[in-house]
Design an enzyme around this catalytic site. Structure first.
Site, PDB file in Angstrom:
ATOM      1  N   SER A  93      53.651  31.641  47.691  1.00 25.45           N
ATOM      2  CA  SER A  93      53.582  32.710  46.701  1.00 25.45           C
ATOM      3  C   SER A  93      53.929  34.013  47.403  1.00 25.45           C
ATOM      4  O   SER A  93      53.772  34.125  48.626  1.00 25.45           O
ATOM      5  CB  SER A  93      52.164  32.794  46.141  1.00 25.45           C
ATOM      6  OG  SER A  93      51.973  33.978  45.400  1.00 25.45           O
TER       7      SER A  93
ATOM      8  N   TYR B 233      43.247  32.850  48.305  1.00 27.51           N
ATOM      9  CA  TYR B 233      44.510  32.263  47.864  1.00 27.51           C
ATOM     10  C   TYR B 233      45.643  32.768  48.758  1.00 27.51           C
ATOM     11  O   TYR B 233      46.465  31.989  49.249  1.00 27.51           O
ATOM     12  CB  TYR B 233      44.761  32.636  46.405  1.00 27.51           C
ATOM     13  CG  TYR B 233      46.069  32.172  45.848  1.00 27.51           C
ATOM     14  CD1 TYR B 233      46.242  30.852  45.426  1.00 27.51           C
ATOM     15  CD2 TYR B 233      47.139  33.045  45.728  1.00 27.51           C
ATOM     16  CE1 TYR B 233      47.452  30.425  44.905  1.00 27.51           C
ATOM     17  CE2 TYR B 233      48.352  32.630  45.207  1.00 27.51           C
ATOM     18  CZ  TYR B 233      48.498  31.320  44.796  1.00 27.51           C
ATOM     19  OH  TYR B 233      49.699  30.901  44.288  1.00 27.51           O
TER      20      TYR B 233
END
Length: 184
Positions: free
Chosen positions: A36, A49
């Protein structure tokens, strides 16, 4: 925190550990991690995350060094904010008590929480899938060891459960290509 690391990092590590020797033996394969933009531009909203996605980048770079001079590529797809079930729930939680109409939540979120996004919209999971299919294809054989930002990949062509599902799919697809290189 352990769940994030288990799902977002150790799953891909275990799959790579299992399949890379087979790919090396056949001199063909694709290992693709789904990271990401959070890996390199953490928003601060999800530090655990972001950490796991940075770990994916490091693992991919390290593995790519083991495949130099082979027909095995190791890359990382780095989409921006993606409309996963987790992000949908986050939008609901953020805007449920606001007067902003639901059809404007996404644009408001991008404008106020992801101002550096070049596309200023949430990416749909199917778009990540199409990008990943390209990186798994024979057409992407010229690059390995890098990361592919979503905006750049478009020019060429978060839920933790989605990430592991995509990683497993990519590895299975890569294994299929490794076993049957004539499937193109």
């Amino acid at each position: 925190m352990a769940t994030f690391i288990d799902v977002n990092f150790y799953s891909g590590n275990a799959l790579a550990k299992f399949y890379l020797p087979k790919m090396l033996k056949q001199d063909f394969g694709r290992i693709i991690f789904i990271a990401s933009e959070e890996a390199v531009m953490p928003s601060g909203e999800m530090p655990q995350y972001s950490l796991t996605k940075t770990m994916n980048l490091s693992l991919a770079k390290s593995l790519s060094k083991l495949t130099v001079g082979t027909h095995i590529t190791v890359n990382t797809i780095m989409p921006g904010s993606t409309l996963t079930e987790g992000v949908e729930q986050m939008l609901i939680d953020m805007y449920k008590d606001s007067d902003l109409p639901k059809d404007q939540w996404e644009s408001d979120f991008m404008k106020n929480h992801r101002p550096l996004s070049r596309i200023q919209r949430l990416i749909r999971p199917a778009e990540v899938g199409r990008s990943t299919a390209f990186v798994a294809s024979p057409y992407s054989s010229s690059f390995s060891g890098g990361h592919v930002g979503y905006v750049y990949l478009l020019a060429v062509v978060n839920n933790a459960a989605m990430n592991i599902g995509v990683q497993i799919f990519v590895f299975l697809f890569s294994v299929l290509l490794s076993i049957c290189p004539e499937v193109e």
